[in-house]
Write an enzyme that holds these catalytic residues in place. Sequence first.
Site, PDB file in Angstrom:
ATOM      1  N   ASP A  64      -3.196  -7.408  13.915  1.00 41.57           N
ATOM      2  CA  ASP A  64      -4.633  -7.173  13.799  1.00 41.57           C
ATOM      3  C   ASP A  64      -5.040  -5.847  14.437  1.00 41.57           C
ATOM      4  OD1 ASP A  64      -5.057  -9.498  12.402  1.00 41.57           O
ATOM      5  OD2 ASP A  64      -5.799 -10.639  14.116  1.00 41.57           O
ATOM      6  N   THR A 179     -11.925 -14.737  19.251  1.00 43.49           N
ATOM      7  CA  THR A 179     -10.590 -15.236  19.583  1.00 43.49           C
ATOM      8  C   THR A 179      -9.771 -14.212  20.362  1.00 43.49           C
ATOM      9  OG1 THR A 179      -9.813 -14.474  17.422  1.00 43.49           O
ATOM     10  CG2 THR A 179     -10.481 -16.774  17.594  1.00 43.49           C
TER      11      THR A 179
END
Length: 273
Positions: A64, A179
């Site tokens: 990510d 998150t």
Amino acid sequence: MQTGIVAQRNNPRAASLAGELRDALVDRDVEVRIDESTAAALDLSGSPIETFDGCDLVVAIGGDGTLLFAARNADGTPILGVNLGEVGFLNAVPPEDAESAVLDAVGEFRADDLSVREASRLVARVDGWESNPAANEIVIQGDRRGHGGGLEYAVRVDGSVYSESHADGVLVSTPTGSTAYNLSEGGPIVHPDLEIAVVNEMCARDGMPPFAVELDAEVVVSTTGSEPAIITSDGREPRRFEGPVEVSISRSETPLRIAGPQSDFFEALGKLS
């Protein structure tokens, strides 16, 4: 059509896959730019990542973090993420499916039917200065964390005081970033379809619990002491301001635009445990 490819640095597997995707795209008459670091690993000519905002599609190969790196530099360009990491909330495509997913996206673009999901970002502003858009979080903190560090501050939401305290810092997270740093600071996980941000005071002396606010709300963090405040966007490009300082955090006009298949949010959550 022009496609940019960004691979995770110092990752031979990512660079090799970038080369394979480049060849497949060139075979289909797609102009390809490769970031300079990856191009050097492949003995090719590269392009500055800052020029990728002129591409029609950017492929990010890695975790990510690689996708967020691409997004900071190719502002507003649709990004397709190939996941070589462990979790992959943003990078939905496994490496074995990378070529087919990228070529499908190219076909959709040429048919003027590219599917893109938008994820909101946040910006911080101080006296005419503006941070780069943050896909995960904006953080305002002191020079150092722990005893003797931190900040005295007040948090206001749409003009109303929510909290006044001393803490290591204040974090404002998007649903995408819930998150990430937010979670490590005890904040809640937010489903990506919700239009909320999380205000999270980091190790506050007597602060309030993490607070969910509308993404279109204006959150203002005003430091009240002389201590410097350090502002970061997704953990990068720290900007130092001498206190006291007033920092306004609000939704960016330009969202993160994600092309290709969407990851299964709950499947990715399971990888966190």
